[in-house]
Design an enzyme around this catalytic site. Structure first.
Site, PDB file in Angstrom:
ATOM      1  N   HIS A 233      43.383  34.780  40.414  1.00 51.95           N
ATOM      2  CA  HIS A 233      42.231  34.603  39.521  1.00 51.95           C
ATOM      3  C   HIS A 233      41.790  35.939  38.934  1.00 51.95           C
ATOM      4  O   HIS A 233      42.258  37.021  39.332  1.00 51.95           O
ATOM      5  CB  HIS A 233      41.063  33.947  40.270  1.00 51.95           C
ATOM      6  CG  HIS A 233      40.552  34.751  41.421  1.00 51.95           C
ATOM      7  ND1 HIS A 233      39.711  35.837  41.284  1.00 51.95           N
ATOM      8  CD2 HIS A 233      40.761  34.624  42.765  1.00 51.95           C
ATOM      9  CE1 HIS A 233      39.411  36.343  42.463  1.00 51.95           C
ATOM     10  NE2 HIS A 233      40.047  35.629  43.396  1.00 51.95           N
ATOM     11  N   CYS A 249      42.719  36.135  48.305  1.00 52.83           N
ATOM     12  CA  CYS A 249      43.125  35.766  46.948  1.00 52.83           C
ATOM     13  C   CYS A 249      43.732  36.964  46.224  1.00 52.83           C
ATOM     14  O   CYS A 249      43.473  38.119  46.561  1.00 52.83           O
ATOM     15  CB  CYS A 249      41.932  35.237  46.165  1.00 52.83           C
ATOM     16  SG  CYS A 249      41.351  33.617  46.720  1.00 52.83           S
TER      17      CYS A 249
END
Length: 273
Positions: A233, A249
């Site tokens: 992301h 992440c």
């Protein structure tokens, strides 16, 4: 011829024979009149001080000598000739310098620096670029090197598009193979309960839900990996790229994750090493 006529003729012959000098015009030269006031006009210096003003001029200026460090006071004569405007301005400036104390410049305030410098720019090596990349994986595969903090999008002819990424901080590293299961633009964020409890213990209270937008930590785009909680992301902190800062992440700049978002499709293979 009489004696008188003879004497006059003799004087006339002498005046013709001898030249007359300009300096012989007067027996004694007249004195040169100079004004005692040096500030008078230059016309007065040539022609002398008028009679009506001579008596009003003080022959000498009185001065008072005081020890060093004390205030200097200059005693002016009672009556002086009219001064020129420029000279008046100069005298006023000199008096102000003597009578008024000089003001010290204000102290410049020094900005306090934080204990740890805050990096606001990304290192050039983490900017996207085409590189040679020899691999057995097919073009279109995503390979993430968490140690080097690079994401490679494999292309044909031994080339790859390389992006800088932020990875999991110590204790949150992971490796494995997954596929992109979904893609979202400006995704909302629902932090897991484990993260909420962990951050609350540190004094950081996270919301249960945050809608998508520029302030959202997931940034502009998100690629979800299988059934895991991990995503590729964007971020609202681009200076963190190249560091281990996340909870697992893979973090990219918003412009970089947007470019990757347009290049890959759902089902793309992702290898994390």
């Amino acid at each position: 011829m009489s004696k008188t006529s003879l004497f006059l003729a003799l004087l006339t012959s002498l005046s013709i024979a001898l030249p007359v000098q300009a300096s012989d015009r007067y027996k004694s030269r007249p004195p040169v009149m100079v004004s005692p006031d040096l500030q008078a006009s230059w016309v007065l210096q040539l022609g002398g001080v008028p009679a009506q003003t001579r008596s009003s001029v003080t022959p000498q200026r009185q001065r008072q000598i005081v020890p060093a460090g004390r205030q200097r006071v200059v005693v002016q004569p009672q009556q002086v000739l009219r001064q020129q405007p420029v000279q008046q301005q100069r005298r006023l400036v000199q008096q102000r310098r003597v009578l008024l104390p000089q003001q010290q410049p204000a102290e410049q305030q020094v900005a306090m620096r934080p204990d740890k410098p805050v990096r606001t720019q990304i290192e050039p090596k983490f900017l996207p670029q085409m590189v040679e990349y020899q691999t057995k994986h097919k073009p279109g595969t995503i390979v993430i090197d968490t140690r080097e903090r690079f994401l490679y999008l494999v292309m044909a002819d031994g080339m790859a598009k390389r992006y800088g990424v932020g990875v999991g901080k110590p204790g949150f590293e992971w490796a494995g193979t997954h596929k992109v299961t979904s893609k979202r633009e400006w995704p909302d964020w629902r932090p897991p309960q484990e993260m909420i409890a962990r951050e609350a213990a540190k004094g950081h209270f996270l919301p249960a839900h945050m809608p998508g937008g520029p302030e959202n930590p997931l940034g502009a785009r998100a690629l979800y990996l299988g059934s895991t909680l991990y995503r590729i992301h964007g971020t609202n902190a681009p200076w963190s790229i190249g560091n281990g800062v996340s909870s697992g992440c893979i973090r990219m700049r918003n412009e970089d994750v947007t470019d990757l978002y347009e290049r890959v499709k759902v089902g793309t293979k992702v290898i994390v090493i």
